[in-house]
Design a protein around this motif. Structure first.
Motif, mmCIF file in Angstrom:
data_model
loop_
_atom_site.group_PDB
_atom_site.id
_atom_site.type_symbol
_atom_site.label_atom_id
_atom_site.label_comp_id
_atom_site.label_asym_id
_atom_site.label_seq_id
_atom_site.Cartn_x
_atom_site.Cartn_y
_atom_site.Cartn_z
ATOM 1 N N GLY A 12 -70.876 -24.780 -5.912
ATOM 2 C CA GLY A 12 -69.925 -24.137 -5.007
ATOM 3 C C GLY A 12 -68.535 -24.702 -5.189
ATOM 4 O O GLY A 12 -68.298 -25.585 -6.027
ATOM 5 N N THR A 13 -67.616 -24.200 -4.375
ATOM 6 C CA THR A 13 -66.207 -24.585 -4.507
ATOM 7 C C THR A 13 -65.991 -26.084 -4.353
ATOM 8 O O THR A 13 -65.079 -26.649 -4.948
ATOM 9 C CB THR A 13 -65.376 -23.813 -3.451
ATOM 10 O OG1 THR A 13 -65.574 -22.421 -3.674
ATOM 11 C CG2 THR A 13 -63.909 -24.121 -3.549
ATOM 12 N N ASP A 56 -72.605 -21.587 -8.706
ATOM 13 C CA ASP A 56 -71.991 -20.780 -7.659
ATOM 14 C C ASP A 56 -73.142 -20.337 -6.763
ATOM 15 O O ASP A 56 -74.220 -19.995 -7.270
ATOM 16 C CB ASP A 56 -71.342 -19.561 -8.345
ATOM 17 C CG ASP A 56 -70.494 -18.738 -7.400
ATOM 18 O OD1 ASP A 56 -71.037 -18.252 -6.391
ATOM 19 O OD2 ASP A 56 -69.299 -18.557 -7.691
ATOM 20 N N SER A 57 -72.941 -20.309 -5.454
ATOM 21 C CA SER A 57 -74.083 -19.978 -4.584
ATOM 22 C C SER A 57 -74.497 -18.515 -4.724
ATOM 23 O O SER A 57 -75.562 -18.126 -4.249
ATOM 24 C CB SER A 57 -73.791 -20.336 -3.126
ATOM 25 O OG SER A 57 -72.952 -19.390 -2.540
ATOM 26 N N ALA A 58 -73.682 -17.715 -5.404
ATOM 27 C CA ALA A 58 -74.111 -16.344 -5.712
ATOM 28 C C ALA A 58 -75.369 -16.373 -6.578
ATOM 29 O O ALA A 58 -76.103 -15.390 -6.632
ATOM 30 C CB ALA A 58 -72.992 -15.597 -6.430
ATOM 31 N N GLY A 87 -72.290 -23.688 -1.948
ATOM 32 C CA GLY A 87 -71.247 -22.661 -1.874
ATOM 33 C C GLY A 87 -71.400 -21.828 -0.616
ATOM 34 O O GLY A 87 -72.495 -21.737 -0.046
ATOM 35 N N THR A 88 -70.310 -21.222 -0.188
ATOM 36 C CA THR A 88 -70.343 -20.539 1.105
ATOM 37 C C THR A 88 -70.948 -19.133 1.053
ATOM 38 O O THR A 88 -71.462 -18.646 2.050
ATOM 39 C CB THR A 88 -68.921 -20.425 1.697
ATOM 40 O OG1 THR A 88 -68.068 -19.864 0.703
ATOM 41 C CG2 THR A 88 -68.400 -21.765 2.140
ATOM 42 N N ASP A 89 -70.883 -18.481 -0.118
ATOM 43 C CA ASP A 89 -71.258 -17.061 -0.159
ATOM 44 C C ASP A 89 -72.678 -16.802 0.335
ATOM 45 O O ASP A 89 -72.914 -15.852 1.078
ATOM 46 C CB ASP A 89 -71.090 -16.496 -1.578
ATOM 47 C CG ASP A 89 -69.641 -16.141 -1.880
ATOM 48 O OD1 ASP A 89 -68.856 -16.008 -0.919
ATOM 49 O OD2 ASP A 89 -69.298 -15.998 -3.061
ATOM 50 N N ALA A 114 -67.040 -26.317 0.961
ATOM 51 C CA ALA A 114 -65.587 -26.314 1.137
ATOM 52 C C ALA A 114 -65.008 -24.983 0.706
ATOM 53 O O ALA A 114 -65.575 -24.283 -0.123
ATOM 54 C CB ALA A 114 -64.964 -27.440 0.316
ATOM 55 N N GLN A 115 -63.869 -24.662 1.281
ATOM 56 C CA GLN A 115 -63.133 -23.469 0.863
ATOM 57 C C GLN A 115 -62.147 -23.794 -0.251
ATOM 58 O O GLN A 115 -61.692 -22.897 -0.960
ATOM 59 C CB GLN A 115 -62.375 -22.855 2.053
ATOM 60 C CG GLN A 115 -63.254 -22.307 3.174
ATOM 61 C CD GLN A 115 -63.898 -20.980 2.827
ATOM 62 O OE1 GLN A 115 -64.537 -20.845 1.788
ATOM 63 N NE2 GLN A 115 -63.749 -19.990 3.691
ATOM 64 N N LYS A 163 -71.265 -16.195 7.297
ATOM 65 C CA LYS A 163 -69.921 -16.411 6.752
ATOM 66 C C LYS A 163 -68.962 -15.425 7.404
ATOM 67 O O LYS A 163 -69.279 -14.241 7.512
ATOM 68 C CB LYS A 163 -69.939 -16.228 5.229
ATOM 69 C CG LYS A 163 -68.605 -16.529 4.570
ATOM 70 C CD LYS A 163 -68.726 -16.666 3.074
ATOM 71 C CE LYS A 163 -67.344 -16.807 2.446
ATOM 72 N NZ LYS A 163 -67.397 -17.073 1.003
HETATM 73 N N1 GLU Z 1 -68.723 -18.104 -4.836
HETATM 74 C C1 GLU Z 1 -68.546 -19.354 -4.173
HETATM 75 C C2 GLU Z 1 -69.908 -19.909 -3.776
HETATM 76 O O1 GLU Z 1 -70.477 -19.432 -2.843
HETATM 77 C C3 GLU Z 1 -67.718 -19.125 -2.960
HETATM 78 C C4 GLU Z 1 -66.859 -20.200 -2.656
HETATM 79 C C5 GLU Z 1 -67.570 -21.405 -2.070
HETATM 80 O O2 GLU Z 1 -68.227 -22.173 -2.723
HETATM 81 O O3 GLU Z 1 -67.390 -21.603 -0.921
HETATM 82 O O4 GLU Z 1 -70.435 -20.788 -4.410
#
Ligand code: GLU
Length: 347
Positions: A12-13, A56-58, A87-89, A114-115, A163
């Protein structure tokens, strides 16, 4: 002795470079970054770092949830709490899944991220991690002994959070549950403990164990005016084992359309459970239990056609619950019985 906290990194970010590329971090490189940028962690807890994923959490889904749950269970006894960097996604999906996989979860599992990357100026990574570790190490067990999400000074019940923003530091909200804690000059924990000796907690504890199996043949569709019910029934339904419908805010759907009703009846014939959930319009932190399929005829009909109402659940939690309950075995009636149970504080 200092409390022991296991920090599990998934990507993630948080760990990205300023240009948002994702480096392949090792335990040594992450430890060096944390020592350089968040040295105060050592004052809070004896932290062990482990890398579970670098993505990436995607790219996180059922396989990764199982991996995370296994890693936590293997280490459960050695630590007072766990912090997961994610990651937040898809964090809300992972938090819901871990809530089911780790039940009964009596130690804190605080998910954060984190953002903006840890290496960036004005990053939220440092403050999120510091408070998450503090909560995992020192928070009252009866309240924080569950899967939670910490972002922007607010600790939320993991399977009630979603989210809300891709750009604001306040990345998450839980429209149907008050925060578990709010961080200001001190950490103010909510008064009502989650794992209290309440009837709800006792019923939760009695709920049977869940096999760690997620059925991947679950579709989640948003109903719309002019919903292509025929195409869904013809093209999608035959390949699915379960369907989650995100219905309109007052728990209504285009039930005037015979093609929509035919879709629900087709699902019933196929023994395929249909769950209905709304994207609550409530403000974050408010408790809005007024949305109910019984309120309008266009909602009552959904129940008459055998749809199962997700109540206060987020769509993320309803989706993951559908996946895991279908993983317990086939049969619409068995699913419906299980659906009504509260397994991890989600219902
Ligand atoms: N695509 C990123 C994720 O979810 C989004 C940003 C983040 O990590 O917050 O990994």
């Amino acid at each position: 002795m200092a409390p022991r906290v296991l920090i599990l990194y998934t990507g993630g970010t948080f760990g990205m470079e300023p240009g948002l590329s994702l480096p392949e971090l090792s335990v040594a490189s992450l430890r060096a970054r944390l020592q350089a940028r968040v040295p105060e962690l050592a004052q809070l807890a004896d932290c062990t770092i482990d890398i579970v994923l670098n993505c990436d959490s995607a790219h996180v889904g059922p396989d990764e949830w199982l991996l995370l749950a296994r890693r936590i269970r293997q280490n459960w006894k050695q630590y007072d709490g766990v912090v997961i960097l994610h990651g937040t996604d898809t964090l809300a999906y992972s938090a819901s899944a871990l809530g089911f996989l780790l039940r009964p979860c009596l130690k804190p599992v605080v998910m954060t991220g984190a953002q903006r990357p840890l290496s960036a100026l004005r990053t939220d990574a440092r403050r999120n991690l510091i408070s998450a570790v503090d909560i995992a190490a020192n928070g009252p067990r009866a309240l924080v002994g569950q899967v939670s999400i910490f972002f922007n000074d607010v600790l939320l019940q993991g399977n009630r959070a979603r989210k809300r923003s891709a750009s604001e530091f306040a990345a998450f909200e839980s429209p149907q549950a008050a925060p578990l804690a709010v961080v200001g000059t001190s950490i103010r924990y909510a008064q009502k403990p989650y794992v209290a000796n309440s009837r709800a907690a006792a019923a939760r504890a009695r709920a049977p164990a869940l096999k760690p199996v997620f059925n991947r043949k679950v579709g989640m569709l948003q109903v719309t005016p002019g919903f292509p019910a025929e195409e869904v029934a013809r093209g999608l339904l035959p390949g699915l084992d379960g369907l989650v419908l995100i219905v309109f805010a007052s728990v209504t759907a285009p039930t005037h359309d015979p093609r929509f009703l035919a879709l629900l009846r087709d699902a019933r014939r196929r023994e395929l459970p249909v769950v209905i959930v709304t994207e609550s319009a409530a403000h974050a932190g408010a408790t809005d239990s007024s949305a109910n399929p019984e309120s309008y005829p266009a909602g009552r009909q959904l129940i008459e056609e055998g749809c199962l109402w997700a109540g206060p659940m987020t769509k993320e939690c309803a989706y993951v619950k559908t996946q895991i309950l279908l993983g317990q075995g086939p049969g619409r009636a068995a699913f419906a019985r299980r659906w009504k149970r509260d397994y991890a504080g989600e219902a």
